[in-house]
Design an enzyme around this catalytic site. Structure first.
Site, short mmCIF file in Angstrom:
data_model
loop_
_atom_site.label_atom_id
_atom_site.label_comp_id
_atom_site.label_asym_id
_atom_site.label_seq_id
_atom_site.Cartn_x
_atom_site.Cartn_y
_atom_site.Cartn_z
N ASN A 66 0.84 -1.20 0.00
CA ASN A 66 0.00 0.00 0.00
C ASN A 66 0.87 1.25 0.00
OD1 ASN A 66 -2.44 1.63 0.12
ND2 ASN A 66 -3.43 -0.15 1.05
N ARG A 67 0.29 2.38 0.37
CA ARG A 67 0.92 3.68 0.14
C ARG A 67 1.59 4.26 1.38
NH1 ARG A 67 -3.49 2.84 -2.80
NH2 ARG A 67 -3.40 3.32 -5.04
N HIS A 92 3.62 -0.08 -2.61
CA HIS A 92 4.01 -1.50 -2.68
C HIS A 92 5.52 -1.72 -2.75
CE1 HIS A 92 -0.10 -2.57 -2.77
NE2 HIS A 92 -0.32 -2.48 -4.06
N HIS A 163 -1.06 -10.11 -3.35
CA HIS A 163 -1.85 -9.25 -4.23
C HIS A 163 -2.55 -10.06 -5.32
CE1 HIS A 163 -2.98 -5.60 -6.36
NE2 HIS A 163 -2.40 -4.86 -5.42
N SER A 164 -3.05 -11.23 -4.98
CA SER A 164 -3.79 -12.02 -5.98
C SER A 164 -5.11 -11.35 -6.31
CB SER A 164 -4.05 -13.43 -5.45
OG SER A 164 -2.87 -14.20 -5.46
N TYR A 165 -5.47 -11.43 -7.60
CA TYR A 165 -6.76 -10.94 -8.09
C TYR A 165 -7.67 -12.15 -8.26
CZ TYR A 165 -4.68 -6.44 -9.63
OH TYR A 165 -4.06 -5.21 -9.71
N ASP A 235 -11.18 0.85 -3.76
CA ASP A 235 -9.76 0.66 -3.45
C ASP A 235 -9.56 1.21 -2.05
OD1 ASP A 235 -7.10 0.06 -3.54
OD2 ASP A 235 -6.57 1.57 -5.05
N GLN A 270 -7.61 -4.66 2.34
CA GLN A 270 -7.84 -3.72 1.24
C GLN A 270 -8.71 -4.40 0.18
OE1 GLN A 270 -6.27 -0.61 1.27
NE2 GLN A 270 -6.68 0.19 -0.77
N GLU A 290 -6.64 -7.80 0.10
CA GLU A 290 -5.25 -7.80 0.56
C GLU A 290 -5.22 -7.57 2.08
OE1 GLU A 290 -3.16 -4.80 -1.91
OE2 GLU A 290 -5.06 -4.83 -2.99
#
Length: 326
Positions: A66-67, A92, A163-165, A235, A270, A290
């Protein structure tokens, strides 16, 4: 320079395929309502495409997922500047985060992989030599268990996630519009226009972000867009605050009957609905859940700490449990 290597683990219920680059999960096969193994994660057909991937598909994100606002850290009174790779912020782990490095991968058993990486002092601007171990294990309860651990020789910060979609519909040509989702908290990490936390945990009750009751995700995205002209999807980090192992979310697809429950020791999860996916993919083709600490935690004293002390040990556990919805 290392080269791409592929790995596969399996048990009677599941199959997981991964590569050493970024510890990326390229396929995860689970049973649908017909008893057929179905891939539920987004990926490339050609593994060489992961070398240039910009979507963080299936990877281990770190050192800090994340940020971080303006890439600025202060640790033990000393200021550090990280790479700026997301607008004016750090995302990330930077330009070459854990998603872009080669991990040492060992097949511990038929159903278990161990991944190790030694991140050097000042790599991407982070202080301390950091030794990281991540394990992927398929359990007999149709679970993907992910365990993270790390040690450092100097105080630093750490925030790891996968970070799997996920797309549970049985066809990656579909979007996640038919998915139902429930998130087991009424708190959201409020953010500004740059997706940096304001420091407030927002009550989501009766807002577009309220998933305490199961909702259709396609409709939820449209409702959010209707309430905010700038919105393109979710998000957002949902806050649980607790570091106890607990259920955080559940997603299911009408098409396959596959359900996925998410459990973790992390204080946040997330929800990302693939808002920025473009060719060869499409917007909202898959979603991420996430498990992680909150964004910008090093600069937010009221948030759970992401500090890892010298000779301390970081540990977290996340489970993605698959089954069939009622």
């Amino acid at each position: 320079m290392s080269s791409l290597q592929t790995f596969e683990i399996a048990n009677q219920q599941m199959v997981l395929k991964a590569i050493n680059l970024g510890g990326i999960i390229t396929e995860l096969l689970v049973s649908d309502k017909k008893g057929q193994l179905t891939n539920v994660v987004l990926g490339y057909t050609d593994i060489s495409d992961y070398l240039t991937d910009s979507f963080f598909l299936g990877c281990i994100a770190g050192r800090f997922a994340n940020r971080i606002a303006e890439g600025k850290l202060t640790i033990d009174g000393k200021a550090y500047q990280l790479a700026i790779n997301n607008g004016k912020n750090h995302l990330h782990g930077g330009e070459k985060g854990f998603d872009k490095v080669y991990w040492q991968v060992t097949k511990v058993a038929d159903n278990k992989l161990m991944l190790e990486y030694a991140s050097k002092h000042m790599e991407e601007g982070y202080p301390g030599n950091l030794d990281v171990t991540v394990t992927y294990e398929l359990t007999d309860a149709s679970e993907l268990l992910i365990e993270y651990s790390a040690t450092t020789d100097q105080e630093t910060v750490i925030n790891l996630t996968n970070h799997s979609y996920f797309n549970l519909s049985g066809s990656m040509d579909n979007t996640i519009a038919d998915h139902d989702i429930q998130i087991e908290t009424d708190k959201l990490v409020a953010v500004n226009a740059d997706q940096i936390p304001t420091g407030v945990l927002q009550d989501v009750s009766d807002t577009p972000f309220d998933f305490l009751r199961k909702r259709n995700l396609g409709k939820a995205i449209e409702d959010y867009k209707s309430s905010d002209n700038s919105a393109i999807g979710f998000d957002h980090c949902y806050a649980f605050e607790s570091s106890e192992f607990k259920k955080m979310a559940q997603v299911s697809s009408k098409a396959t009957g596959i359900s996925m429950q998410v459990f973790s020791t992390e204080p946040g999860v997330q929800l990302y609905t693939g808002n920025h996916l473009v060719a060869p993919f499409q917007q909202h083709q898959a979603l991420c859940l996430e498990t992680q600490h909150y964004p910008d935690s090093p600069n937010q004293p009221g948030f759970p700490s992401t500090t890892l002390k010298k000779d301390g040990r970081f540990y977290s556990k996340t489970v993605y449990k698959f089954g069939l919805k009622d």
